[in-house]
Scaffold this motif. Structure first.
Motif, PDB file in Angstrom:
ATOM      1  N   LEU A 193       0.830  -1.204   0.000  1.00  0.00           N
ATOM      2  CA  LEU A 193       0.000   0.000   0.000  1.00  0.00           C
ATOM      3  C   LEU A 193       0.866   1.256   0.000  1.00  0.00           C
ATOM      4  O   LEU A 193       0.609   2.205  -0.742  1.00  0.00           O
ATOM      5  N   PHE A 194       1.910   1.269   0.813  1.00  0.00           N
ATOM      6  CA  PHE A 194       2.813   2.414   0.874  1.00  0.00           C
ATOM      7  C   PHE A 194       3.475   2.651  -0.479  1.00  0.00           C
ATOM      8  O   PHE A 194       3.515   3.784  -0.969  1.00  0.00           O
ATOM      9  N   CYS A 195       3.987   1.597  -1.097  1.00  0.00           N
ATOM     10  CA  CYS A 195       4.678   1.736  -2.377  1.00  0.00           C
ATOM     11  C   CYS A 195       3.746   2.203  -3.482  1.00  0.00           C
ATOM     12  O   CYS A 195       4.108   3.065  -4.282  1.00  0.00           O
ATOM     13  N   VAL A 243       1.448   9.154  -6.004  1.00  0.00           N
ATOM     14  CA  VAL A 243       1.748  10.557  -5.691  1.00  0.00           C
ATOM     15  C   VAL A 243       2.814  11.085  -6.643  1.00  0.00           C
ATOM     16  O   VAL A 243       2.682  12.192  -7.188  1.00  0.00           O
ATOM     17  N   LEU A 244       3.877  10.324  -6.859  1.00  0.00           N
ATOM     18  CA  LEU A 244       4.923  10.765  -7.782  1.00  0.00           C
ATOM     19  C   LEU A 244       4.395  10.882  -9.205  1.00  0.00           C
ATOM     20  O   LEU A 244       4.771  11.792  -9.943  1.00  0.00           O
ATOM     21  N   PHE A 303      10.203  -1.240  -5.226  1.00  0.00           N
ATOM     22  CA  PHE A 303       9.752  -1.391  -3.856  1.00  0.00           C
ATOM     23  C   PHE A 303       8.561  -2.331  -3.720  1.00  0.00           C
ATOM     24  O   PHE A 303       8.434  -3.022  -2.717  1.00  0.00           O
ATOM     25  N   VAL A 304       7.714  -2.376  -4.707  1.00  0.00           N
ATOM     26  CA  VAL A 304       6.644  -3.373  -4.672  1.00  0.00           C
ATOM     27  C   VAL A 304       7.251  -4.766  -4.808  1.00  0.00           C
ATOM     28  O   VAL A 304       6.867  -5.699  -4.098  1.00  0.00           O
ATOM     29  N   GLY A 305       8.236  -4.901  -5.681  1.00  0.00           N
ATOM     30  CA  GLY A 305       8.917  -6.181  -5.841  1.00  0.00           C
ATOM     31  C   GLY A 305       9.652  -6.617  -4.584  1.00  0.00           C
ATOM     32  O   GLY A 305       9.619  -7.792  -4.205  1.00  0.00           O
ATOM     33  N   VAL A 306      10.308  -5.657  -3.916  1.00  0.00           N
ATOM     34  CA  VAL A 306      11.005  -5.986  -2.667  1.00  0.00           C
ATOM     35  C   VAL A 306      10.002  -6.434  -1.611  1.00  0.00           C
ATOM     36  O   VAL A 306      10.229  -7.406  -0.879  1.00  0.00           O
ATOM     37  N   GLY A 307       8.881  -5.758  -1.524  1.00  0.00           N
ATOM     38  CA  GLY A 307       7.856  -6.147  -0.574  1.00  0.00           C
ATOM     39  C   GLY A 307       7.331  -7.543  -0.840  1.00  0.00           C
ATOM     40  O   GLY A 307       7.124  -8.333   0.084  1.00  0.00           O
ATOM     41  N   GLU A 308       7.123  -7.864  -2.104  1.00  0.00           N
ATOM     42  CA  GLU A 308       6.651  -9.192  -2.454  1.00  0.00           C
ATOM     43  C   GLU A 308       7.704 -10.260  -2.153  1.00  0.00           C
ATOM     44  O   GLU A 308       7.384 -11.355  -1.689  1.00  0.00           O
ATOM     45  N   ALA A 309       8.960  -9.938  -2.406  1.00  0.00           N
ATOM     46  CA  ALA A 309      10.037 -10.887  -2.127  1.00  0.00           C
ATOM     47  C   ALA A 309      10.150 -11.139  -0.623  1.00  0.00           C
ATOM     48  O   ALA A 309      10.361 -12.273  -0.192  1.00  0.00           O
ATOM     49  N   VAL A 310       9.983 -10.096   0.180  1.00  0.00           N
ATOM     50  CA  VAL A 310      10.028 -10.248   1.640  1.00  0.00           C
ATOM     51  C   VAL A 310       8.867 -11.105   2.110  1.00  0.00           C
ATOM     52  O   VAL A 310       9.017 -11.941   2.995  1.00  0.00           O
ATOM     53  N   SER A 311       7.719 -10.935   1.505  1.00  0.00           N
ATOM     54  CA  SER A 311       6.558 -11.695   1.936  1.00  0.00           C
ATOM     55  C   SER A 311       6.677 -13.178   1.599  1.00  0.00           C
ATOM     56  O   SER A 311       6.111 -14.014   2.285  1.00  0.00           O
ATOM     57  N   ARG A 312       7.408 -13.506   0.568  1.00  0.00           N
ATOM     58  CA  ARG A 312       7.560 -14.896   0.168  1.00  0.00           C
ATOM     59  C   ARG A 312       8.681 -15.616   0.916  1.00  0.00           C
ATOM     60  O   ARG A 312       8.763 -16.819   0.884  1.00  0.00           O
ATOM     61  N   ALA A 313       9.543 -14.849   1.556  1.00  0.00           N
ATOM     62  CA  ALA A 313      10.694 -15.458   2.266  1.00  0.00           C
ATOM     63  C   ALA A 313      10.275 -16.117   3.532  1.00  0.00           C
ATOM     64  O   ALA A 313       9.260 -16.008   4.077  1.00  0.00           O
TER      65      ALA A 313
END
Length: 111
Positions: free
Chosen positions: A50-52, A58-59, A101-111
């Motif tokens: 959600l943050f990403c 916004v950007l 950052f969305v990809g990093v979040g997804e990678a963290v969630s799968r670890a």
């Protein structure tokens, strides 16, 4: 002394590589246990995504993304056959920032 350390390292690597290659049949027990464990990362993953997405939106609005996209698309279509076109580095950076950052979040969630 350096030769002894190298030999010890080799022996340790050989031992652990042999141990890692072994498979223990557990009839899916490990997977069932892992599915039942409470997942604390789920709320973090959703919050991070959600943050990403919010930062990306916004950007996109701040840098007038729709106008940039339509302008670049029009330029691309008009000059595709004649010559190469340039990409706005700031817009490209914002898109890559969002995807990263969305990809990093997804990678963290799968670890």
């Amino acid at each position: 002394m350096d030769m002894t350390e190298d030999n010890n390292d080799l022996l340790l690597q050989q031992f652990f590589s042999e141990a890692a290659a072994q498979q223990i049949a557990d009839d899916g027990f490990t997977e069932r246990v892992m599915r039942r464990l409470p997942s604390r990362i789920n709320w973090f993953t959703r919050l991070w995504t959600l943050f990403c997405v919010t930062v990306f939106c916004v950007l996109f609005v701040v840098f007038d993304g729709w106008q940039l996209l339509t302008t670049h698309f029009e330029v691309m279509l008009r000059t595709l056959m004649a010559e190469s076109f340039s990409i706005n580095p700031l817009m490209l950076a914002s898109v890559l920032f969002g995807l990263l950052f969305v990809g990093v979040g997804e990678a963290v969630s799968r670890a």
